[in-house]
Every structure is written in C-alpha cells, then in structure tokens.
Design an enzyme around this catalytic site. Structure first.
Site, mmCIF file in Angstrom:
data_model
loop_
_atom_site.group_PDB
_atom_site.id
_atom_site.type_symbol
_atom_site.label_atom_id
_atom_site.label_comp_id
_atom_site.label_asym_id
_atom_site.label_seq_id
_atom_site.Cartn_x
_atom_site.Cartn_y
_atom_site.Cartn_z
ATOM 1 N N ASP A 61 11.808 -6.528 3.298
ATOM 2 C CA ASP A 61 10.921 -5.451 3.763
ATOM 3 C C ASP A 61 11.713 -4.322 4.419
ATOM 4 O OD1 ASP A 61 8.500 -4.169 3.927
ATOM 5 O OD2 ASP A 61 7.706 -5.353 5.578
ATOM 6 N N HIS A 71 11.431 -7.160 -1.874
ATOM 7 C CA HIS A 71 10.607 -6.065 -1.343
ATOM 8 C C HIS A 71 11.449 -5.115 -0.505
ATOM 9 C CE1 HIS A 71 6.460 -4.632 -0.559
ATOM 10 N NE2 HIS A 71 6.997 -4.132 0.538
#
Length: 437
Positions: free
Chosen positions: A361, A59
């Site tokens: 992230d 991600h």
C-alpha cells in the site's frame, strides 16, 4: 557463520530442484545458522534468494499519488521516477527492494460523484499506463503471470493494473469487461463505500454480503480471468465470494484480524477457507492494520475529535488546539517490522505458507511501519522471517510465487469457462430489483 558459508549450505543446488529435500542434518544446520546470523548476513541471503524468484507486490498507489501531487498534478514528466521522489516509490528504491512485479493500483474514491466514476477510472488507467511506457528499461506491461516472469527474466518489473473499488463499473458487466480489456487484472469488489451489490468493511452493511448481481460480477470476473480482490469488503462478502468463485481470490492489501481487530483485516474463519480456494492474503504495511496499539490510538483520537467538535461547534481554532493538546500527551505508538512478521506468522499458521503475499500500500498511506518506510525495504521483512525460521520455499512463495500461482490458476479457469460460457448480459435490475427493462 559467514555469508559464504551459508551460501555453501543453502545454494549448492538450484532451488528449483527441491522435490528431493536436503539431508536433515544439512538443512538443520543451515536453518539454525541463518536464524542466528546477523542482519547483514540474512539480508545477503535474502537478496540472493530474490534473484531466483520475482518479488511481486499486490498494491502500490503511485498513480493516485501522481494525480494528487500538489505542485504538478497528473504530470508524469515532472514526477521523475529516476530521481528520489517525495513519495515512497521511485526506480532506485524499487531496485533496492528487488521488486520484480507490481500491481499498480488504479484506485478511485467511492465518493466521487461529479461525472460518474468511469471518467476518473479511465484517467487513472491512463496515468498508470503512461508511467509504465515512460520507463521501458524498467517497467514492462504484464497481463498474465507468464508476462511477469518474462519481465523478471529480462531484468524489468512486470507491471499489472489492479482496480480498487467495484463502484468503477457503475453496475455494468459491460464496463467490467472493458476495464479488463484495458489491462485490469484484479478488482477490489468495494472500497470504503457499500455498493448497490456489495457491503464494504468500513461502511454500514446493507445487503448481508453479495447480492445476486454481486455474485454475477464474481462469476464474470472468473470468466474473464480477473482476480477477485477481497480487501475492503465485509466478512459476509468475503464468504459469499468464496462460495461463488471458481478461481482463487486475493486480498491485495490486508492483515490478520485476530492480531489487529479492525474491519479491514481478515478473520480467521476466512483465512481457514483459503487452502481449499487457493487464495492469497497479501500482507499490507499500514500501521493501524498491523498494530493493535496504533489502531486503539487512532480510535481514541477519533473519539477526541468528535468530542471536541461537539464542544466547540464552528470554532476551528479551538478544535485544533484541543486536539493538539491531546496529541501532545498521547503520542502515536510505533508499528514495527516485527508486528508485520507476527501477522505473517499467524496467516501462515491458520491458512498455510502457500497463502501469503505482500501488498505494501505504498504511496496510499501517510504513516509507515518502522523498518518498512518505502519500496526499498521488502528484503528487510524477509530477513526478519529468516530469523523466525521461514524456509526458502516459504519465502519465495511469500515474495511472489503464491500470487503468481493464484493468477495462473485464474487464467486456467478463464480458459475453461470461455469455452462454455458467453459474456453475461445480466443486469442489476434483472437480478436484484426484479424489474425487467
């Protein structure tokens, strides 16, 4: 022990031929030498290991960072990845981090209502694809696990797309299929907003898990070969998805709830089910998800903001000064690379080393873990795990082999289901509202 000495112990035979384990005295000597080695030695060891297996991150929010860039929004020419960027991702740092595969998040907020979600979702897919196409010497489009391995073998970063938030399909399985055709290879069932068919972790539960239509979404994702991503969803949705799916699930960017008790993390009861499913928790590097001290500080600050807002309604200046005064006497704790390693140790203990991955992230967060500030830092986390006694096989699994195994299995399930099941024409009205159009 020197790097060369450890290399003799560890890399004398190819790692792919590990069905016959090394003799116990040699293995023990290698492990102990590595655990006691300096950071530089452990880093050198890890970097050599990563030349044998791709590191695949689950991600990265670069496409949204490009959209939100203040000076030149959506302009991929101006946001030059060949230079040091203002964010956490650029080519030089990806190379230093030895990234071999990347799920680029094509996130859109669940609160967008201006013209429906589809327009914004298509724009984000467009941004991601234009970035990949702009640097063909660095990025290579990937749609399968084999594609990632081919890109890695060519010295490029296999680039997949991951949708963050099932709101983007607007309750349409046809839209889901269209996004798959555009390259999306996972979909996070919710973001922070509860949908008509699934409860979000950070929103009020409405359905007690997945509705019948939500379960049909999971089944259709299985048929397509799209990974079901359970980051952001409620534990009840996690459980319902595991009950429904025929393919492995992933958590593209989550941590262990037993260590940091926040709704976004994964409970042990769910971790314990992953071995049977074959799924993978891709460990995230969000400070408030990996450190209970940071999470508690954030909760206390939110309470202060709420209190100040009530005390000084419509007085922004007074609110700002009161919150600033509190922050001055309550500095934010620091989350460390050791905190992240603690979560990985816990997930390994409960679910097994075959069920961990990494989903940093990056460019979707404003605060970072000390030691994991950008995409160049992955080897430092692996070096920390070397110190804790993680084996070569476990490290390679964490780096990327585990998620590639899950994707390969999802592709195999899809090939089987496509032989026996046609595209679903079910609607949310039929399944959830019992009103036939």
């Amino acid at each position: 022990m020197s790097v060369a000495s450890i290399a003799v112990l560890s890399f004398a035979a190819p790692l792919v031929a590990q069905q016959t384990p090394p003799r116990k005295p040699v293995a023990a000597a290698r492990t102990q030498a590595l655990r006691n080695a300096s950071l530089d030695v452990r880093l050198a060891y890890v970097r050599r290991l990563l030349r044998l297996s791709p590191l695949v991150d689950g991600h990265n929010d670069l496409p949204w960072a490009l959209r939100e860039e203040k000076e030149t929004p959506r302009d991929i020419e101006a946001y030059n990845l060949r230079r040091t960027t203002r964010g956490m991702t650029d080519i030089a740092r990806l190379r230093r981090g030895q990234v071999g595969g990347q799920f680029w998040s094509v996130y859109i907020p669940g609160e967008i209502r201006d013209s429906g979600y589809a327009r914004v979702q298509l724009e984000q897919i467009d941004i991601a694809k234009r970035v990949i196409a702009k640097y063909p010497d660095v990025f290579q489009p990937a749609f399968t696990a084999a594609d990632v391995r081919k890109a890695y073998a060519a010295g490029k970063i296999g680039s997949l797309l991951g949708m963050e938030g099932g709101h983007a399909i607007e309750n349409s399985l046809g839209a889901l299929r269209a996004y798959y055709d555009l390259g999306a290879r996972y979909m996070t069932l919710t973001h922070n907003v509860t949908l008509d068919w699934a409860d979000a972790a950070n929103d009020k539960p409405t359905h007690g898990g997945l509705t019948p239509f939500g379960k049909e979404v999971v089944r259709e994702m299985n048929r397509l070969g799209m990974l079901v991503d359970l980051s952001h969803v409620s534990p009840a949705v996690m459980s319902d998805a595991l009950n429904t799916t025929e393919a492995p699930v992933i958590f593209s960017h989550s941590s262990a709830r037993a260590l940091t008790n926040v709704p976004r993390n994964v409970p042990d009861s769910i971790l314990a089910r992953l071995p049977k499913n074959g799924g993978v928790v891709m460990m995230t590097f969000v400070p408030g998800f990996v450190s209970q001290k940071v999470a508690d500080h954030s909760a206390a600050q939110n309470a202060v903001v709420d209190s100040v807002t009530r005390r000084f309604p419509k007085d922004n200046d007074a609110q700002f000064k009161a919150v600033a005064a509190w922050r001055e006497t309550h500095p934010t704790p620091v989350a460390t690379i050791a905190d992240v390693a603690d979560h990985l140790d816990h997930i390994k203990k409960v679910a097994g080393a075959e069920h961990v991955g990494m989903g940093g992230d990056y460019d979707g967060i404003t605060e970072t873990v000390e030691g994991l500030e950008d995409v160049s830092k992955y080897p430092y986390l692996l070096a920390e795990l070397v110190k804790r006694g993680w084996t070569d096989v476990e490290l390679r699994g964490l780096a990327g082999e585990n998620v590639l195994r899950a994707l390969t299995r999802a592709e195999q399930v899809s090939a089987r289901l496509r032989q026996t099941r046609s595209a679903s024409t079910k609607t949310i009205e039929q399944l959830d509202r019992k009103r036939i159009p």
